[in-house]
Design an enzyme around this catalytic site. Structure first.
Site, short mmCIF file in Angstrom:
data_model
loop_
_atom_site.label_atom_id
_atom_site.label_comp_id
_atom_site.label_asym_id
_atom_site.label_seq_id
_atom_site.Cartn_x
_atom_site.Cartn_y
_atom_site.Cartn_z
N GLU A 1 61.90 124.52 -35.94
CA GLU A 1 61.72 124.90 -34.24
C GLU A 1 61.01 123.70 -34.04
O GLU A 1 59.52 123.64 -33.58
CB GLU A 1 60.31 126.32 -34.27
N GLY B 1 57.77 122.14 -34.46
CA GLY B 1 56.31 121.11 -34.25
C GLY B 1 57.40 120.50 -33.46
O GLY B 1 58.38 121.04 -32.30
N SER B 2 57.65 118.75 -33.18
CA SER B 2 57.78 117.81 -32.10
C SER B 2 60.12 118.15 -32.32
O SER B 2 60.28 117.95 -33.70
CB SER B 2 57.99 116.67 -31.74
N ARG B 3 60.65 117.53 -31.67
CA ARG B 3 61.94 117.32 -31.82
C ARG B 3 61.51 116.32 -32.88
O ARG B 3 62.88 115.78 -34.38
CB ARG B 3 62.96 116.99 -30.34
N ARG B 4 60.95 114.74 -32.44
CA ARG B 4 61.19 113.46 -33.83
C ARG B 4 60.44 114.24 -34.98
O ARG B 4 61.68 113.90 -35.92
CB ARG B 4 60.65 113.15 -32.95
N GLY B 5 59.84 114.66 -34.68
CA GLY B 5 58.76 115.45 -36.55
C GLY B 5 60.47 115.51 -36.46
O GLY B 5 60.96 115.69 -38.44
N LYS C 1 51.12 121.35 -45.82
CA LYS C 1 50.20 120.11 -45.27
C LYS C 1 50.17 120.71 -43.88
O LYS C 1 50.58 121.57 -42.86
CB LYS C 1 51.97 119.23 -45.11
N CYS D 1 55.80 127.87 -27.71
CA CYS D 1 57.08 127.41 -27.11
C CYS D 1 58.45 128.07 -26.59
O CYS D 1 59.26 128.14 -26.76
CB CYS D 1 57.74 127.59 -29.10
N GLU E 1 61.58 118.60 -22.80
CA GLU E 1 60.65 119.71 -22.74
C GLU E 1 59.58 118.36 -22.72
O GLU E 1 59.38 117.86 -22.73
CB GLU E 1 60.56 120.65 -24.23
P1 NAP Z 1 54.58 116.92 -34.47
O1 NAP Z 1 54.36 115.33 -34.14
O2 NAP Z 1 56.32 117.45 -34.53
O3 NAP Z 1 53.92 117.15 -35.78
C1 NAP Z 1 54.60 118.56 -36.77
C2 NAP Z 1 54.23 118.54 -37.74
O4 NAP Z 1 54.72 117.51 -39.05
C3 NAP Z 1 52.47 117.33 -38.23
O5 NAP Z 1 52.41 118.29 -39.39
C4 NAP Z 1 52.90 116.06 -38.09
O6 NAP Z 1 51.77 115.72 -39.12
C5 NAP Z 1 54.58 116.23 -38.89
N1 NAP Z 1 54.75 115.01 -38.59
C6 NAP Z 1 55.34 114.76 -37.40
N2 NAP Z 1 56.26 113.45 -37.32
C7 NAP Z 1 56.75 113.08 -38.92
C8 NAP Z 1 57.18 112.55 -39.50
N3 NAP Z 1 58.53 111.35 -39.00
N4 NAP Z 1 57.35 112.71 -40.89
C9 NAP Z 1 55.85 113.66 -41.02
N5 NAP Z 1 55.71 114.68 -40.85
C10 NAP Z 1 55.38 114.09 -39.45
O7 NAP Z 1 54.29 117.95 -33.47
P2 NAP Z 1 52.69 118.66 -32.90
O8 NAP Z 1 51.64 117.79 -33.68
O9 NAP Z 1 52.31 120.17 -33.00
O10 NAP Z 1 53.07 118.25 -31.58
C11 NAP Z 1 53.69 117.30 -30.73
C12 NAP Z 1 54.66 117.30 -29.68
O11 NAP Z 1 55.20 118.14 -30.07
C13 NAP Z 1 54.01 117.96 -28.52
O12 NAP Z 1 54.14 117.15 -28.11
C14 NAP Z 1 55.37 119.33 -27.96
O13 NAP Z 1 56.34 117.86 -27.61
C15 NAP Z 1 55.85 119.23 -29.58
N6 NAP Z 1 56.20 120.68 -30.38
C16 NAP Z 1 56.80 121.22 -29.70
C17 NAP Z 1 56.35 123.24 -30.24
C18 NAP Z 1 57.53 124.17 -29.52
O14 NAP Z 1 57.82 125.53 -30.59
N7 NAP Z 1 58.46 123.81 -28.94
C19 NAP Z 1 55.05 123.46 -30.75
C20 NAP Z 1 54.44 122.60 -30.99
C21 NAP Z 1 55.02 121.16 -30.15
P3 NAP Z 1 50.31 115.17 -38.54
O15 NAP Z 1 49.26 116.62 -39.30
O16 NAP Z 1 50.02 114.25 -39.51
O17 NAP Z 1 50.65 114.48 -36.93
#
Ligand code: NAP
Length: 507
Positions: A265, A241-245, A184, A302, A392
């Site tokens: 992660e 990605g994010s903790r929420r995702g 994806k 990260c 974070e």
């Molecule tokens: P993200 O919002 O979690 O997105 C990562 C992936 O998951 C994307 O492909 C996103 O789709 C998808 N996704 C997110 N929420 C989802 C859900 N509820 N259901 C299904 N798919 C979902 O992370 P991000 O865009 O990379 O960054 C946003 C935040 O993540 C940052 O501000 C930061 O806080 C955190 N982050 C942390 C790390 C780390 O290593 N600690 C690394 C990167 C990001 P889309 O492409 O459509 O958005």
């Protein structure tokens, strides 16, 4: 090479019919040509069905063919040339040097996994000979090997558009294990994803593998990713990605009729412990190394150091004073996406407004798409009382924690959430105190380092890039280094099989 916004489903390309979206130029927020079509539920169905069909033959590929496939992906990525770097620069705002280095890391880790596959150790072959004459019961003949877990869904990471995206560490380790992959794409770099996806698709064809071994899907929302994780043919998930995702996907995976592992992660603030003697001896160089690490990649690694723990006193005052001189010189940097820039800005403002937090210094202000580095301080007792101070803030933001003594510093360590890294700055005189802390730090994090920062992550057999929740969903795993392959394998034991029935490697 062309970017035309197509989905790459099992050897074919097709325009997604489920809405359109554009790549965004990170530095300006402008839309980039061309538009990308989101995948429909039918496309997810096709990619999963094809991956399952491919699994039957890909899992049986001999190790040499599998290794050659990984190497072919690496050379196909190199063959894209500068177009890949130019597109990734505009989609992510990351500079050329960083992206060229990341491309080397991506191809390097594909080749490293090729070597690992040829060596075959990951199969963990075990032979436990039977003894029919054993009393009171005969001992069975047992043989064991690891088998691939099944098709893997990989979510490309926003912050590593090459090394942790379409053909990054999750994909390389899953393919090395014998698992087909459905990616994806991250919406932050769709053009970069398509270019790399086409390279993988060409490698699949050149190596005459089943086309379902690899697919790449775009999504205009969260529907595609969620449907993929829920699909019964997908057997594991790789995510950064994010903790929420990450937790949303873990939730879906755990509610399936057959729950599956999600290797997510998510979030880590990577504490740095400055021991008193080390700090006293070397304030100047520790302060400048810290600022460089904090701002590396606009703080979007990260492993950026987000929390510094030290005992209150003159040396810590001198450290804070030096960082307060250095930070105002730091230029703003483009962030990966407008929404990541917004989230960073909100996180910094939350810290600034917190009644227990004091601002130390900030970098130069920038546009709405740029991040301005910021450093704050608080006390150990405030951190212990306010759990939200551990959240974070993704970007170049740090929090210095003043501790009364080493006892209070230890209490903070006990209260921290799981981390990817912990760094210790120690001199000889601090070693006894540091040694006492190590068992606690082993419980806290996946990688412990001395007199350095964790921002650089070596791709090697002894690397761990993982840690207890929420650093990752499963602290027993790593997403970087050759051990990452074990996430996508599971052991099978063969009891009293005749040699004709046994898999070849166990005969
Ligand atoms: P993200 O919002 O979690 O997105 C990562 C992936 O998951 C994307 O492909 C996103 O789709 C998808 N996704 C997110 N929420 C989802 C859900 N509820 N259901 C299904 N798919 C979902 O992370 P991000 O865009 O990379 O960054 C946003 C935040 O993540 C940052 O501000 C930061 O806080 C955190 N982050 C942390 C790390 C780390 O290593 N600690 C690394 C990167 C990001 P889309 O492409 O459509 O958005």
């Amino acid at each position: 090479m062309t970017i035309n916004g197509s989905l790459l489903v099992a050897g074919t390309e097709k325009r997604g019919s489920n809405g359109d979206f554009y790549g965004i130029e990170a530095a300006t927020g402008r839309s980039l040509l061309v538009s990308f079509g989101g995948a429909s539920p039918d496309d997810v169905e096709a990619a999963s069905a094809q991956a399952w069909e491919a699994f039957a033959c890909y899992r049986e590929t001999d190790l040499e063919s599998r290794a050659a496939f990984l190497e072919r992906i690496a050379s196909e990525i190199e063959a894209i040339g500068d177009e890949l770097i130019v597109r990734a620069m505009s989609e992510t705002g990351l500079p050329r040097g960083r992206l060229e280095g990341e491309r080397n890391r991506t191809t390097g880790q594909l080749r490293l996994f090729a070597k690992e596959v040829r060596a075959g150790r990951f199969q963990e072959l075990r032979f436990d000979e039977g003894d029919p004459s054993r009393k009171p019961v005969p001992k069975p003949d047992l043989r064991l090997r690891n088998v691939p877990i099944g098709p893997v869904a990989v979510f490309g990471a926003s912050n590593f558009p090459l090394a942790f995206s379409v053909a990054g560490g999750d994909t390389a380790s899953a393919l090395a294990a014998g698992c087909p992959v459905v990616v994806k794409a991250h919406s932050a770099h769709p053009g970069t994803s398509e270019l790399v996806g086409r390279a993988v698709q060409r490698a699949v064809a050149a190596c005459r593998l089943h086309p379902g071994t690899f697919s790449l899907l775009f999504d205009t929302g969260f529907e595609v990713g969620q449907k993929l994780v829920a699909d019964h043919r997908i057997r594991a998930v790789g995510f950064t990605g994010s903790r929420r995702g990450g937790t949303a996907l873990m939730d879906i995976a755990s509610k399936r009729r057959q729950p599956i592992p999600v290797y997510a992660e998510m979030s880590s603030i990577n504490p740095v412990i400055l021991f008193p003697n080390a700090l006293e001896r070397d304030v100047e160089s520790i302060a400048s190394a810290f600022v460089s690490s904090l701002i590396l990649g606009a703080g979007q690694f990260c492993t950026n150091p987000g929390l510094l723990l030290a005992v209150d006193g003159e040396a810590l005052d001198a450290f804070v004073a030096r960082t307060a001189e250095l930070l105002p010189e730091v230029a703003p940097q483009a962030m990966l996406t407008p929404s990541i820039a917004r989230a960073f800005c909100e996180g910094v403002e939350r810290l600034r407004a917190h009644r227990e937090v004091r601002a130390i210094a900030s970098g130069k202000p920038g546009s709405e798409f740029e991040g301005t580095a910021a450093l704050f301080e608080t006390t150990a007792s405030a951190l212990l009382e306010h759990h939200e101070l551990q959240d974070e803030v993704f970007g170049a933001a740090g929090l210095v924690v003043r501790c009364r003594d080493l006892g209070e510093l230890e209490a903070v360590i006990d209260a921290l959430e799981g981390q990817l890294t912990v760094a210790l700055f120690v001199s000889d005189d601090d070693e006894a105190d540091a040694r006492r802390l190590v068992p606690k730090l082993e419980i806290l994090a996946g990688r412990l380092l001395v007199n350095g920062f964790g921002t650089g992550v070596e791709v090697s057999p002894a690397m761990v890039h993982g840690g207890p929740y929420p650093a990752t969903a499963d602290g027993r795993s790593t997403s970087v280094g050759t051990l990452a392959i074990y996430r996508f394998l599971r052991p099978v034991s063969y009891q009293d099989f005749s040699s004709t029935l046994l898999p070849g490697v166990l005969r």
